[in-house]
Design a protein around this motif. Sequence first.
Motif, short mmCIF file in Angstrom:
data_model
loop_
_atom_site.label_atom_id
_atom_site.label_comp_id
_atom_site.label_asym_id
_atom_site.label_seq_id
_atom_site.Cartn_x
_atom_site.Cartn_y
_atom_site.Cartn_z
N GLN A 134 0.82 -1.20 0.00
CA GLN A 134 0.00 0.00 0.00
C GLN A 134 0.87 1.27 0.00
OE1 GLN A 134 -3.23 0.01 -0.54
NE2 GLN A 134 -3.22 -2.23 -0.62
N ALA A 135 1.95 1.25 0.77
CA ALA A 135 2.86 2.40 0.77
C ALA A 135 3.52 2.56 -0.60
CB ALA A 135 3.91 2.25 1.86
N ALA A 136 3.94 1.45 -1.19
CA ALA A 136 4.61 1.50 -2.49
C ALA A 136 3.71 2.09 -3.56
CB ALA A 136 5.06 0.09 -2.91
N LYS A 137 2.47 1.63 -3.63
CA LYS A 137 1.56 2.09 -4.67
C LYS A 137 1.08 3.52 -4.46
CE LYS A 137 0.60 -0.08 -7.70
NZ LYS A 137 1.33 -0.25 -8.99
N PHE A 141 6.60 6.60 2.24
CA PHE A 141 7.63 5.90 2.99
C PHE A 141 7.73 6.47 4.40
CE2 PHE A 141 12.02 5.30 4.53
CZ PHE A 141 12.01 3.91 4.58
N SER A 142 8.00 5.58 5.36
CA SER A 142 8.20 5.99 6.75
C SER A 142 9.16 5.02 7.41
CB SER A 142 6.87 5.99 7.50
OG SER A 142 7.09 6.10 8.89
N LYS A 143 10.03 5.55 8.27
CA LYS A 143 10.97 4.70 9.00
C LYS A 143 10.42 4.28 10.36
CE LYS A 143 15.34 5.51 9.13
NZ LYS A 143 15.86 4.20 8.68
N SER A 144 9.17 4.56 10.64
CA SER A 144 8.59 4.17 11.92
C SER A 144 8.67 2.66 12.09
CB SER A 144 7.12 4.61 11.99
OG SER A 144 6.53 4.15 13.18
N PRO A 145 9.20 2.17 13.24
CA PRO A 145 9.38 0.72 13.42
C PRO A 145 8.09 -0.05 13.59
CG PRO A 145 9.96 1.90 15.43
CD PRO A 145 9.70 2.95 14.39
N LYS A 146 6.98 0.65 13.93
CA LYS A 146 5.71 -0.03 14.14
C LYS A 146 4.56 0.80 13.58
CE LYS A 146 7.07 -2.52 18.33
NZ LYS A 146 6.80 -2.74 19.78
N ILE A 147 3.46 0.11 13.26
CA ILE A 147 2.24 0.82 12.91
C ILE A 147 1.72 1.49 14.18
CG2 ILE A 147 -0.14 0.56 12.13
CD1 ILE A 147 0.75 -1.74 10.38
N ALA A 487 4.92 10.19 5.03
CA ALA A 487 5.44 11.20 4.11
C ALA A 487 5.62 10.58 2.73
CB ALA A 487 6.78 11.73 4.62
N SER A 488 5.78 11.41 1.72
CA SER A 488 6.03 10.90 0.37
C SER A 488 7.44 10.31 0.30
CB SER A 488 5.88 12.00 -0.66
OG SER A 488 6.97 12.90 -0.59
N HIS A 489 7.61 9.37 -0.62
CA HIS A 489 8.93 8.76 -0.82
C HIS A 489 9.95 9.81 -1.24
CE1 HIS A 489 11.73 6.61 -3.77
NE2 HIS A 489 12.14 6.26 -2.58
N GLU A 490 9.58 10.63 -2.21
CA GLU A 490 10.51 11.66 -2.67
C GLU A 490 10.82 12.68 -1.58
OE1 GLU A 490 10.51 13.18 -6.76
OE2 GLU A 490 8.71 11.98 -7.07
N GLY A 491 9.82 12.96 -0.73
CA GLY A 491 10.05 13.87 0.39
C GLY A 491 11.10 13.32 1.33
N PHE A 492 11.04 12.00 1.59
CA PHE A 492 12.04 11.36 2.45
C PHE A 492 13.43 11.47 1.84
CE2 PHE A 492 14.62 7.55 3.22
CZ PHE A 492 14.84 7.68 4.59
N ILE A 493 13.54 11.14 0.55
CA ILE A 493 14.85 11.18 -0.14
C ILE A 493 15.40 12.60 -0.14
CG2 ILE A 493 16.03 10.87 -2.34
CD1 ILE A 493 15.38 8.25 -0.95
N ASN A 494 14.55 13.58 -0.43
CA ASN A 494 14.99 14.98 -0.45
C ASN A 494 15.46 15.44 0.92
OD1 ASN A 494 14.39 15.18 -3.17
ND2 ASN A 494 12.34 16.01 -2.83
N THR A 495 14.78 15.00 1.96
CA THR A 495 15.18 15.38 3.33
C THR A 495 16.55 14.80 3.67
OG1 THR A 495 12.87 15.47 4.06
CG2 THR A 495 14.55 15.22 5.76
#
Length: 499
Positions: A134-137, A141-147, A487-495
């Motif tokens: 679901q995140a991929a589609k 992306f998030s680095k949170s270790p748990k839901i 957050a968005s995947h690109e937002g994570f990479i840009n950060t």
Amino acid sequence: MNKDKVQNVVIVGGGTAGWVSAALLSRVLGKTLNITLVESEQIGTVGVGEATIPPIITINNALGITEKEFINETKATIKLGIEFENWKQQGDSYMHAFGGIGKNFPFCDFYHYWLKAKNLGDTSDFWDFSLNYQAAKHNKFSKSPKIEGTNMPGLTYAYHFDAGMYAQFLRKYSEAKGVKRIEGMVCNVNLNDDNGFVESITLKDGSCIDGDLFIDCTGLAGLLIEKALNTGYVDWSHWLPCDRAMAIPCESVAPITPYTKSIAHDSGWQWRIPLQHRIGNGLVYSSKHMTDDQAKELLLKNLDGKPLAEPKIIPFRTGRRRKQWHKNVVSIGLSSGFLEPLESTSIHLIQTAAIRLIKLFPHQGIKDTEVDEFNRQTKIEIEQIRDFIILHYKVNERDDSKFWRECQRMDIPESLQRKIELFKTTGKLFREQDDLFTEIAWQQVLMGQGIIPEDHNALADALTEQQILDLMQNLKILIDRSVKGMASHEGFINTVSAT
């Protein structure tokens, strides 16, 4: 003093295989070894291994490489799984998503509960319960270790990255730890007349490099393991019919998706790997069913952006060396065997081979027991991965080309046939000892390609019909809410790139 003591290690060949080996050896054994790496810029490397699987994070941590450093040095992006298009039938797609699916239950995987819910009329898709999918589609992306609010794990991920940049990064890392790099082309491998061990290599400029242990990272050439030691090769082309790859980078397009794509065509499949600065593309195909000109036309027609180079052809033969360690030569990378990059295992196999060598390192002389154990473990590992890759080809439902019909009819290893039949008739699936791929990985490919079990585990009957349906609804709500908060995947990479 032990005259057989292994102190001088010579790595022949650079690229990802050579520099991963150098980095791990220098990190762990650098104070006790003299490590030399010989490579020639004239030869170059295959350089198309741009997608990985989650264990690479463990390797980076072991090397002391931070995620920020890695992403910036290699132009990396996040990988949450591999989407397979047209593998079951034209127009179908599914994902081998990393991480878990649904909720863990004792002694009974979630998909048994999903199968029961399906029989009760629930219309949820299996991947509705995959946080990674679901995140991929949704390009999240998030680095949170748990839901949030639960004990359920968060995203499991790997990377897409530039393999050439990765090798250069590891070269700097290794040289800082004392690895000596020599530029030169090997023109002769010198063997001991008595035991057949490699004593030294002679370079084109006439210089001679002695060693106690040699690591062959010369790629498909197998310069030491095959051309010098005639180790032999086990051919798997009767199970894996593709024998050529064509690779080309193209300009990046938005959004940068956090997953790899594998798109089946008439006589093979195409990969798409999005990096920060470009997209890696390639076509893996059978030369019996498609010419190079046809492959080039097909690949160029299916690029998302403007080509950045001419297509590069890579002939190969799937299989493995009869021995990955023979005498005093250890083959790592493509010199040890070749499995097409369908499940992004090439770099992983480099890492596991280097770690296996470290664990079995022959510091007091090379002993047959250590060599045999290295080869035994390697054989099991690569054959288990082989079966998983064959599965994708065998259980297709396509009837639109001769290639796919031949794949349906082919005989397969008994180990794989047994697994397919057990799953199909009973829904039961068991992970072999040390198998790289989890039960959840097997479930996704088997069901994604049309094998839906005829039965479910009896343990799923412990829940009432209403409890099963409520479980599906609540899990779906939980996952949807979690993805919306990412957050968005690109937002994570840009950060990461900006800090």
